[in-house]
Design a protein around this motif. Structure first.
Motif, short mmCIF file in Angstrom:
data_model
loop_
_atom_site.label_atom_id
_atom_site.label_comp_id
_atom_site.label_asym_id
_atom_site.label_seq_id
_atom_site.Cartn_x
_atom_site.Cartn_y
_atom_site.Cartn_z
N ALA A 185 0.87 -1.28 -0.04
CA ALA A 185 0.04 -0.13 -0.08
C ALA A 185 0.73 1.16 0.12
CB ALA A 185 -0.91 -0.08 1.31
N VAL A 186 0.43 2.31 -0.84
CA VAL A 186 1.07 3.34 -0.87
C VAL A 186 0.89 4.34 0.25
CG1 VAL A 186 1.54 5.51 -2.21
CG2 VAL A 186 1.51 3.47 -3.23
N PRO A 187 1.52 4.62 1.25
CA PRO A 187 1.31 5.48 2.54
C PRO A 187 0.48 6.79 2.08
CG PRO A 187 3.27 4.59 2.77
CD PRO A 187 3.22 4.40 1.21
N ASP A 188 0.09 7.53 2.88
CA ASP A 188 -0.41 9.10 2.36
C ASP A 188 0.09 9.94 3.41
OD1 ASP A 188 -1.46 8.32 5.03
OD2 ASP A 188 -3.59 8.48 4.53
N ARG A 189 1.34 9.64 4.05
CA ARG A 189 1.77 10.78 4.70
C ARG A 189 2.73 11.78 4.09
NH1 ARG A 189 6.92 8.29 8.21
NH2 ARG A 189 7.83 6.98 6.40
N TYR A 190 2.84 12.92 4.47
CA TYR A 190 3.55 13.97 3.77
C TYR A 190 4.31 14.45 4.63
CZ TYR A 190 0.79 14.40 -0.60
OH TYR A 190 -0.07 14.10 -1.48
N LEU A 191 5.91 14.48 4.65
CA LEU A 191 6.77 15.12 5.59
C LEU A 191 7.67 16.09 4.91
CD1 LEU A 191 7.95 11.97 7.47
CD2 LEU A 191 6.07 13.27 8.15
N THR A 192 8.21 16.99 5.75
CA THR A 192 9.08 17.87 5.30
C THR A 192 10.24 18.07 6.27
OG1 THR A 192 9.43 20.45 4.46
CG2 THR A 192 8.03 20.03 6.20
N ASP A 193 11.31 18.41 5.62
CA ASP A 193 12.42 18.94 6.62
C ASP A 193 13.01 20.34 6.44
OD1 ASP A 193 14.91 18.87 7.94
OD2 ASP A 193 16.11 17.82 6.47
N PRO A 194 12.66 21.16 7.45
CA PRO A 194 12.91 22.50 7.61
C PRO A 194 14.22 22.92 7.43
CG PRO A 194 11.13 22.06 9.24
CD PRO A 194 11.80 20.59 8.81
N CYS A 240 12.77 19.90 0.49
CA CYS A 240 13.05 18.44 0.62
C CYS A 240 11.90 17.88 1.01
CB CYS A 240 14.26 17.86 1.08
SG CYS A 240 14.50 16.30 0.88
N TYR A 241 11.04 16.87 0.49
CA TYR A 241 9.89 16.48 1.03
C TYR A 241 9.73 14.69 0.93
CZ TYR A 241 8.63 21.29 0.01
OH TYR A 241 8.58 22.46 0.07
N LEU A 242 9.13 14.12 1.93
CA LEU A 242 8.79 12.74 1.72
C LEU A 242 7.42 12.63 1.32
CD1 LEU A 242 9.92 9.95 4.14
CD2 LEU A 242 7.45 10.06 3.24
N VAL A 243 7.02 11.77 0.23
CA VAL A 243 5.87 12.07 -0.41
C VAL A 243 5.40 10.43 -0.54
CG1 VAL A 243 5.86 14.49 -1.00
CG2 VAL A 243 6.63 12.48 -2.48
N PRO A 244 3.93 10.23 -1.00
CA PRO A 244 3.75 9.02 -1.55
C PRO A 244 4.17 8.88 -3.07
CG PRO A 244 1.78 10.12 -0.53
CD PRO A 244 2.74 11.02 -0.43
N ILE A 245 4.63 7.64 -3.45
CA ILE A 245 5.26 7.56 -4.64
C ILE A 245 4.34 8.14 -5.82
CG2 ILE A 245 4.74 5.27 -4.91
CD1 ILE A 245 8.04 6.85 -6.22
#
Length: 216
Positions: free
Chosen positions: A73-82, A163-168
């Motif tokens: 399953a593709v996760p639905d989280r979005y993260l950022t590194d300030p 730079c962000y962590l996102v669903p593929i």
């Protein structure tokens, strides 16, 4: 009376078949039920393809112990590194010809691979993977990256970077949008506006990354 009626109806019939057909609704590729816009996706790991899934089917593959099977399953989280910084020198080392790239960990190859949007679609960078890892692996987002289903999305513009962590699947959505809108050498005004709106949405959704080991 029959002659004129036949001549009149003929072209109408042809226009009926030549006209645009209504789009077929998307369906879950596991159970076949219709799925709405914004539905979730699964990654078929061996083929590296996205599979449309309804809520019920996606939940079957979104549990502990199901991240190493055929579907993930593709996760639905979005993260950022300030604290992320990517200066001109580092970006030049990556040799990405546009201001956007996404990196994901290919589980089969056990390394990061890099792609960027282009008029031809998703284009893979042929840079030495060690360079990507030296640039990205030190950051906290890389420590939380789920193989095959999430990506590190890097954006460089006007001397700034994000730079962000996102669903593929979000990355491939961006690739498709850029391919459709791209004009000329630099993409054109419409493509740049769509890119800006895309990253505005990512920034709105993203939460600051938590320390390594804490899943957000």
């Amino acid at each position: 009376m029959s002659g004129p009626a036949t001549r009149t109806q003929g072209p109408r019939g042809l226009r009926r078949f030549a006209g645009p057909r209504p789009p077929r609704p998307e369906t879950c590729e596991l159970c076949g039920v219709a799925v709405p816009t914004g539905h979730r996706h699964l990654v078929e790991a061996e083929k590296r393809t996205l599979v449309c899934a309804c809520t019920a089917c996606s939940l079957l593959f979104d549990r502990p112990g199901t991240r190493t099977g055929r579907y993930r399953a593709v996760p639905d989280r979005y993260l950022t590194d300030p604290e992320h910084r990517l200066d001109d020198g580092v970006w030049e080392r990556l040799q990405i010809p546009v201001g956007v790239a996404f990196f994901f960990r290919n589980a089969a190859l056990d390394r990061l691979v890099a792609f960027y949007p282009s008029p031809a679609g998703a284009t893979e960078s042929e840079l030495d993977p060690q360079t990507w890892q030296q640039v990205l692996d030190a950051g906290p987002l890389a420590a939380q990256l789920e193989p095959d289903t999430e990506a590190l999305l890097v954006h460089r513009w006007e001397g700034r970077s994000g730079c962000y962590l996102v669903p593929i699947d979000v990355c491939y959505e961006l690739v498709g949008r850029m391919r459709m809108l791209w004009q000329g050498f630099d993409g054109g005004a419409e493509a740049r506006a769509a890119l800006g709106a895309f990253f505005d949405d990512v920034e709105r959704r993203a939460r600051p990354v938590t320390p390594a080991g804490e899943r957000s």
